[in-house]
Scaffold this motif. Structure first.
Motif, short mmCIF file in Angstrom:
data_model
loop_
_atom_site.label_atom_id
_atom_site.label_comp_id
_atom_site.label_asym_id
_atom_site.label_seq_id
_atom_site.Cartn_x
_atom_site.Cartn_y
_atom_site.Cartn_z
N CYS A 50 0.82 -1.21 0.00
CA CYS A 50 0.00 0.00 0.00
C CYS A 50 0.85 1.26 0.00
O CYS A 50 0.34 2.35 -0.26
N ARG A 51 2.13 1.14 0.30
CA ARG A 51 3.03 2.29 0.20
C ARG A 51 3.31 2.64 -1.26
O ARG A 51 3.69 3.77 -1.58
N TYR A 52 3.12 1.66 -2.14
CA TYR A 52 3.49 1.84 -3.55
C TYR A 52 2.30 1.85 -4.50
O TYR A 52 2.49 2.06 -5.69
N GLU A 53 1.11 1.61 -3.99
CA GLU A 53 -0.08 1.54 -4.85
C GLU A 53 -1.23 2.27 -4.17
O GLU A 53 -1.42 2.16 -2.96
N SER A 54 -2.00 3.02 -4.95
CA SER A 54 -3.12 3.77 -4.39
C SER A 54 -4.48 3.24 -4.85
O SER A 54 -5.51 3.63 -4.29
N GLU A 55 -4.50 2.37 -5.85
CA GLU A 55 -5.76 1.82 -6.35
C GLU A 55 -6.00 0.43 -5.75
O GLU A 55 -5.05 -0.27 -5.40
N THR A 93 -3.18 -5.64 -10.26
CA THR A 93 -3.53 -4.22 -10.19
C THR A 93 -4.16 -3.76 -11.50
O THR A 93 -4.01 -4.41 -12.54
N ALA A 94 -4.85 -2.62 -11.43
CA ALA A 94 -5.50 -2.08 -12.63
C ALA A 94 -4.48 -1.69 -13.68
O ALA A 94 -4.70 -1.86 -14.88
N PRO A 121 -5.85 0.29 -0.62
CA PRO A 121 -5.00 1.32 -0.01
C PRO A 121 -5.78 2.64 0.03
O PRO A 121 -6.58 2.93 -0.86
N VAL A 122 -5.57 3.42 1.07
CA VAL A 122 -6.19 4.74 1.16
C VAL A 122 -5.09 5.72 1.55
O VAL A 122 -4.51 5.62 2.64
N HIS A 123 -4.79 6.65 0.66
CA HIS A 123 -3.77 7.65 0.91
C HIS A 123 -4.46 8.95 1.34
O HIS A 123 -5.23 9.54 0.59
N LEU A 124 -4.16 9.36 2.57
CA LEU A 124 -4.83 10.49 3.20
C LEU A 124 -3.93 11.71 3.27
O LEU A 124 -2.71 11.61 3.02
#
Length: 272
Positions: free
Chosen positions: A102-107, A118-119, A147-150
């Motif tokens: 999740c540090r490297y992917e946001s979708e 992954t997409a 993953p959720v990047h805030l």
């Protein structure tokens, strides 16, 4: 599933399937909303044979709780069986491939021991091998990950595991509900983070100048004030002034914290 298994949905339960209805229902506006929103997200996942494992901040040791202090992972999501108390292992974010990815992917994506789906191609994930993770967790062989990047650099890692330990292919299920599950999870996590955020470590409405950002970008990749001055044709004293001025705006105590806070606010971008 441990002593909390009776709290999980019974057969025939049907949570809202419409994406808009679901997203509205899991929206958290204050801490009192957390419990009911978590229950609904749990039940939505369970209706498709999935168990939710949510973490709002992989950099924090604090466990997600509701307004009464009930631990969501244990009291609502039922992770209390032998070997299931993942939320008590504070090394997980550093060593497990799921939160690390999740540090490297946001979708949203799904994965099993063969790798990540992954997409869009993500070469960073090609270097992470989830096989050992699934071998060490025989209760499930695959997972959907959201993953959720805030704001302020906060990363949330959320996974949904099949209740059937023999399922290792989630391609069809991910195609059916992946987007809806991701929308609901992101709304839930964003609301939770906002409701639980009690301290402000970055000044509101901080506006850095073009020169301040330019100097900080070079500083972020290790350039000294003298080197930055040579690159952008300023004296090193002027560069030092711009970095110092940015620090005052960001309420920083030193150069390193100035760069860190500027990065949290997205001023520095993804340095190449």
């Amino acid at each position: 599933m441990g002593e909390q298994a009776e709290k999980l949905p019974v057969d025939g339960f049907a949570p809202p399937m419409d994406a808009r209805t679901l997203v509205d229902a899991v929206t958290i506006r204050n801490v009192e909303d957390i419990h009911d929103a978590a229950v609904l997200l749990r039940d939505y996942a369970a209706a498709f044979g999935l168990r939710a494992a949510l973490c709002d901040d992989i950099a924090s040791k604090e466990t997600m709780v509701d307004a009464d202090g009930a631990v969501l992972a244990a009291d609502l999501f039922g992770w209390l069986g032998d070997g299931e108390r993942w939320w008590e292992d504070h090394r997980l974010a550093l060593h497990s491939p799921l939160p690390r990815s999740c540090r490297y992917e946001s979708e949203p994506f799904w994965c099993n021991s063969d790798g990540f789906r992954t997409a869009q191609p993500n070469p960073y994930l090609d270097e992470i091998n989830p096989a050992r993770y699934f071998a060490a967790n025989p209760r499930y062989k695959a997972a959907i990950v959201v993953p959720v990047h805030l704001p302020f650099g906060q990363i949330s890692a959320n996974s949904f595991h099949p209740t059937d330990p023999d399922i290792d292919d989630l391609s069809d299920l991910f195609a059916d509900i992946g987007d809806t599950l991701a929308l609901a999870t992101r709304r839930f996590i964003a609301g939770y983070a906002s409701a639980m955020r009690t301290k402000r470590r970055i000044p509101s409405d901080c506006e850095l100048s073009k020169r301040e950002v330019e100097c900080l970008r070079w500083a972020a990749i290790g350039k000294t004030d003298r080197e930055i001055g040579m690159i952008i044709s300023l004296s090193h004293a002027t560069v030092r002034y711009h970095v110092h001025r940015a620090g005052e705006k960001l309420n920083s105590v030193n150069r390193a914290q100035t760069i860190f806070k500027a990065g949290q606010l997205g001023y520095l971008g993804a340095n190449s």
